[in-house]
Enzyme design. Structure first.
Site, PDB file in Angstrom:
ATOM      1  N   HIS A 160       0.722  -1.067  -0.025  1.00 53.19           N
ATOM      2  CA  HIS A 160      -0.008  -0.004   0.229  1.00 53.19           C
ATOM      3  C   HIS A 160       0.813   1.176  -0.188  1.00 53.19           C
ATOM      4  CE1 HIS A 160      -3.334  -2.561   0.803  1.00 53.19           C
ATOM      5  NE2 HIS A 160      -4.268  -1.397   0.659  1.00 53.19           N
ATOM      6  N   LYS A 181      -9.643  -8.118   8.097  1.00 55.99           N
ATOM      7  CA  LYS A 181     -10.246  -8.225   9.329  1.00 55.99           C
ATOM      8  C   LYS A 181     -10.401  -7.265  10.230  1.00 55.99           C
ATOM      9  CE  LYS A 181      -6.494 -10.415  11.892  1.00 55.99           C
ATOM     10  NZ  LYS A 181      -5.891 -11.864  12.520  1.00 55.99           N
TER      11      LYS A 181
END
Length: 176
Positions: A35, A100
């Site tokens: 990222h 999650k």
């Protein structure tokens, strides 16, 4: 409900936090370092190694595969570690995020602004999730090892909508 990534994107406004789906299609794995590199490339106005338009990003660093398997364990990592990068990713076309844990208010707001969704995968079930992977290949940042970007094709990957494009989230009743 069984659905492809394309069908989910086309009908994204019909899905609500708490809905259960089984997703099939092409997704990309990317964790913190991937990222960071993607956002740096965006800021430098350089070409990205993957097309983010309508992309599905899975926060996962797959384990090496056993000789008779397509992929090793590939469970989700904690999504909040990507929160600093997520609005920029969504602004550049990403429509589906898988991970999650809860997301920040800025991510929920960005999901709403960009008509995108955050899906929850079951933590601790990486070996079972690996059974849903039909193909696996490296596409960018090989030097990051398991944290590189991989393209994987999934079939009937069980997920729960954790935050929808209207701003509703399963965590803390957050709605923006």
């Amino acid at each position: 409900m069984k659905i492809t990534t394309e069908e989910l994107i086309k009908n994204i406004e019909k899905f609500s936090a708490g809905d259960r789906i089984e997703l099939s299609g092409t997704i990309y794995t990317a964790r913190d370092q991937a990222h960071k590199r993607l956002v740096e490339l965006m800021e430098q106005k350089k070409e990205l190694p993957i097309n983010l338009k309508n992309a599905c990003i899975y926060y996962c660093g797959p384990c090496p595969n056993a000789p008779d398997k397509i992929i090793g364990s590939c469970g989700p990592t904690t999504s909040s570690r990507m929160d600093v990068y997520t609005p920029k990713m969504l602004n550049n076309g990403v429509k589906i995020l898988i991970g999650k844990g809860k997301r920040s208010g800025s991510v929920i707001k960005s999901l709403k602004e960009n008509k995108a969704v955050y899906l929850l995968a079951t933590g601790g079930a990486g070996a079972l999730i690996a059974e849903k992977v039909k193909s696996f290949k490296l596409v960018a940042f090989e030097d990051l090892g398991p944290e590189a970007i991989y393209e994987i094709k999934i079939e009937n990957f069980p997920l729960i909508v954790g935050a929808d494009c209207s701003g509703k989230s399963l965590f803390n009743g957050l709605s923006l």
